[in-house]
Write a protein that holds these residues in place. Structure first.
Motif, PDB file in Angstrom:
ATOM      1  N   ALA A   1      84.174 -96.926  31.330  1.00  0.00           N
ATOM      2  CA  ALA A   1      85.340 -96.603  30.492  1.00  0.00           C
ATOM      3  C   ALA A   1      86.625 -97.103  31.124  1.00  0.00           C
ATOM      4  O   ALA A   1      87.505 -97.638  30.446  1.00  0.00           O
ATOM      5  CB  ALA A   1      85.406 -95.099  30.235  1.00  0.00           C
ATOM      6  N   ALA A   2      86.761 -96.934  32.426  1.00  0.00           N
ATOM      7  CA  ALA A   2      87.962 -97.410  33.117  1.00  0.00           C
ATOM      8  C   ALA A   2      88.067 -98.926  33.046  1.00  0.00           C
ATOM      9  O   ALA A   2      89.150 -99.485  32.832  1.00  0.00           O
ATOM     10  CB  ALA A   2      87.939 -96.933  34.567  1.00  0.00           C
ATOM     11  N   LEU A   3      86.943 -99.612  33.220  1.00  0.00           N
ATOM     12  CA  LEU A   3      86.935-101.070  33.149  1.00  0.00           C
ATOM     13  C   LEU A   3      87.332-101.568  31.773  1.00  0.00           C
ATOM     14  O   LEU A   3      88.171-102.475  31.629  1.00  0.00           O
ATOM     15  CB  LEU A   3      85.535-101.586  33.514  1.00  0.00           C
TER      16      LEU A   3
ATOM     17  N   PRO B   1      77.997 -87.954  33.559  1.00  0.00           N
ATOM     18  CA  PRO B   1      78.999 -88.139  34.616  1.00  0.00           C
ATOM     19  C   PRO B   1      79.650 -89.506  34.449  1.00  0.00           C
ATOM     20  O   PRO B   1      79.096 -90.392  33.793  1.00  0.00           O
ATOM     21  CB  PRO B   1      78.157 -88.076  35.894  1.00  0.00           C
ATOM     22  N   PRO B   2      80.812 -89.725  35.034  1.00  0.00           N
ATOM     23  CA  PRO B   2      81.460 -91.037  34.912  1.00  0.00           C
ATOM     24  C   PRO B   2      80.643 -92.123  35.596  1.00  0.00           C
ATOM     25  O   PRO B   2      80.060 -91.906  36.659  1.00  0.00           O
ATOM     26  CB  PRO B   2      82.815 -90.836  35.605  1.00  0.00           C
TER      27      PRO B   2
ATOM     28  N   ARG C   1      86.094 -91.776  27.505  1.00  0.00           N
ATOM     29  CA  ARG C   1      84.713 -91.549  27.922  1.00  0.00           C
ATOM     30  C   ARG C   1      84.214 -90.224  27.361  1.00  0.00           C
ATOM     31  O   ARG C   1      84.905 -89.212  27.429  1.00  0.00           O
ATOM     32  CB  ARG C   1      84.633 -91.522  29.456  1.00  0.00           C
ATOM     33  N   VAL C   2      83.027 -90.229  26.785  1.00  0.00           N
ATOM     34  CA  VAL C   2      82.411 -88.999  26.288  1.00  0.00           C
ATOM     35  C   VAL C   2      81.710 -88.327  27.470  1.00  0.00           C
ATOM     36  O   VAL C   2      80.739 -88.859  28.014  1.00  0.00           O
ATOM     37  CB  VAL C   2      81.412 -89.291  25.156  1.00  0.00           C
ATOM     38  N   ALA C   3      82.241 -87.172  27.854  1.00  0.00           N
ATOM     39  CA  ALA C   3      81.634 -86.411  28.950  1.00  0.00           C
ATOM     40  C   ALA C   3      80.566 -85.450  28.437  1.00  0.00           C
ATOM     41  O   ALA C   3      79.616 -85.139  29.156  1.00  0.00           O
ATOM     42  CB  ALA C   3      82.702 -85.628  29.712  1.00  0.00           C
ATOM     43  N   ARG C   4      80.742 -84.996  27.182  1.00  0.00           N
ATOM     44  CA  ARG C   4      79.780 -84.034  26.625  1.00  0.00           C
ATOM     45  C   ARG C   4      79.607 -84.274  25.142  1.00  0.00           C
ATOM     46  O   ARG C   4      80.577 -84.478  24.411  1.00  0.00           O
ATOM     47  CB  ARG C   4      80.270 -82.602  26.871  1.00  0.00           C
ATOM     48  N   LEU C   5      78.360 -84.268  24.703  1.00  0.00           N
ATOM     49  CA  LEU C   5      78.007 -84.348  23.284  1.00  0.00           C
ATOM     50  C   LEU C   5      77.069 -83.185  23.002  1.00  0.00           C
ATOM     51  O   LEU C   5      75.882 -83.236  23.357  1.00  0.00           O
ATOM     52  CB  LEU C   5      77.342 -85.688  22.972  1.00  0.00           C
TER      53      LEU C   5
ATOM     54  N   ASP D   1      90.901 -88.359  30.313  1.00  0.00           N
ATOM     55  CA  ASP D   1      90.227 -89.595  29.919  1.00  0.00           C
ATOM     56  C   ASP D   1      88.776 -89.359  29.543  1.00  0.00           C
ATOM     57  O   ASP D   1      88.080 -90.275  29.106  1.00  0.00           O
ATOM     58  CB  ASP D   1      90.319 -90.649  31.021  1.00  0.00           C
ATOM     59  N   ALA D   2      88.311 -88.114  29.700  1.00  0.00           N
ATOM     60  CA  ALA D   2      86.960 -87.733  29.294  1.00  0.00           C
ATOM     61  C   ALA D   2      87.057 -86.642  28.236  1.00  0.00           C
ATOM     62  O   ALA D   2      87.885 -85.731  28.350  1.00  0.00           O
ATOM     63  CB  ALA D   2      86.155 -87.238  30.495  1.00  0.00           C
ATOM     64  N   ILE D   3      86.231 -86.738  27.203  1.00  0.00           N
ATOM     65  CA  ILE D   3      86.343 -85.818  26.074  1.00  0.00           C
ATOM     66  C   ILE D   3      84.993 -85.212  25.716  1.00  0.00           C
ATOM     67  O   ILE D   3      83.943 -85.690  26.139  1.00  0.00           O
ATOM     68  CB  ILE D   3      86.920 -86.535  24.832  1.00  0.00           C
TER      69      ILE D   3
END
Length: 269
Positions: free
Chosen positions: A257-259, A252-253, A242-246, A118-120
């Motif tokens: 995104a979950a909501l 961090p979460p 959710r973007v974890a890294r750009l 769920d994180a990209i």
């Protein structure tokens, strides 16, 4: 399975204006159990895009029936393409319209399947989008900018690339819309000059007031992305990610995104 004007087929006329000029629009939607998700929103967007390009939009029931005919029995993807049909050589639209309607299915991509992260990770693209208000927001068939942007990377760890316009404003992802949260408020780029206004974005903007989240649609610069508490991309196939890294930036979460992912599927509007 593919239908062309309601009939099983595997090709289109080479004189079709969709092939020759990108003269048409399309929708890519998720299906479940042989039926399309969020159909009301997808059809409304398709009709609006057709009206903007002066294309005849097929009847809702006819198109819905064709989507159900080609849909996978489990989870899958259906693409709808509508073109101005065939015509003589040259840019001038034909005096009478005989639109081409193409509907076909494909398996759900791995990044959208159950169990996918769920994180990209995403990257900045070097390509700059041209501003053209007449076409802004429309999911038209001429997607060469997106093709060239997606060709910029081959790293399988990077799912998406972010695009700016020629003045440096952030517009969205190659295949997605962009959302960010800062201090409990939602921000998303203004798409009045370029970009595609996707159905997932529309649903999230509609859901935000129900969740008590203030929404701001406006010009965003890269610095605003880097200053966000949480960054997300969305489309109708993968939902919210959710973007974890750009590039070198890491988030961090923060729970947004979950909501929003849960709200995306709520049919209470």
């Amino acid at each position: 399975m593919m239908l062309v004007n309601g009939q099983p087929a595997d090709s289109v006329d080479p004189r079709d204006r969709g092939l020759a000029y990108g003269d048409g629009v399309f929708r890519t939607l998720r299906t479940q159990g042989g039926r399309p998700l969020w159909w009301r929103d997808h059809y409304a967007k398709l009709a609006a895009d057709c009206a903007a390009l002066m294309l005849d939009c097929p009847d809702d029931a006819v198109l819905h029936g064709e989507v159900c005919r080609v849909a996978e029995t489990g989870e899958g993807v259906v693409k709808i393409m509508l073109t101005r049909g065939t015509g003589a050589r040259g840019y001038a639209p034909p005096p009478s319209q005989a639109a081409t309607r193409i509907v076909f299915s494909a398996p759900l991509p791995a990044y959208a399947q159950a169990g996918a992260p769920d994180a990209i990770a995403v990257r900045w693209c070097t390509l700059r989008l041209a501003r053209q208000p007449r076409l802004a927001g429309i999911k038209h068939l001429n997607r060469l900018e997106n093709v060239l942007a997606r060709a910029e990377w081959t790293d399988p760890a990077i799912l998406e690339g972010l695009l700016c316009d020629d003045l440096g404003a952030v517009i969205g992802g190659v295949m997605s819309n962009l959302l960010l949260i800062r201090n409990g408020e939602m921000f998303t780029p203004d798409l009045s000059e370029c970009g595609v206004a996707g159905v997932a974005r529309t649903r999230l903007l509609r859901a935000a007031p129900r969740l008590g989240i203030p929404v701001h649609v406006g010009r965003l610069l890269p610095a605003a992305i880097l200053a966000a508490d949480e960054v997300m991309v969305c489309n109708s196939v993968m939902g919210v990610r959710r973007v974890a890294r750009l590039d070198d930036a890491i988030w961090p979460p923060a729970g947004w995104a979950a909501l929003l992912s849960k709200a995306l599927d709520e049919d209470v509007d």
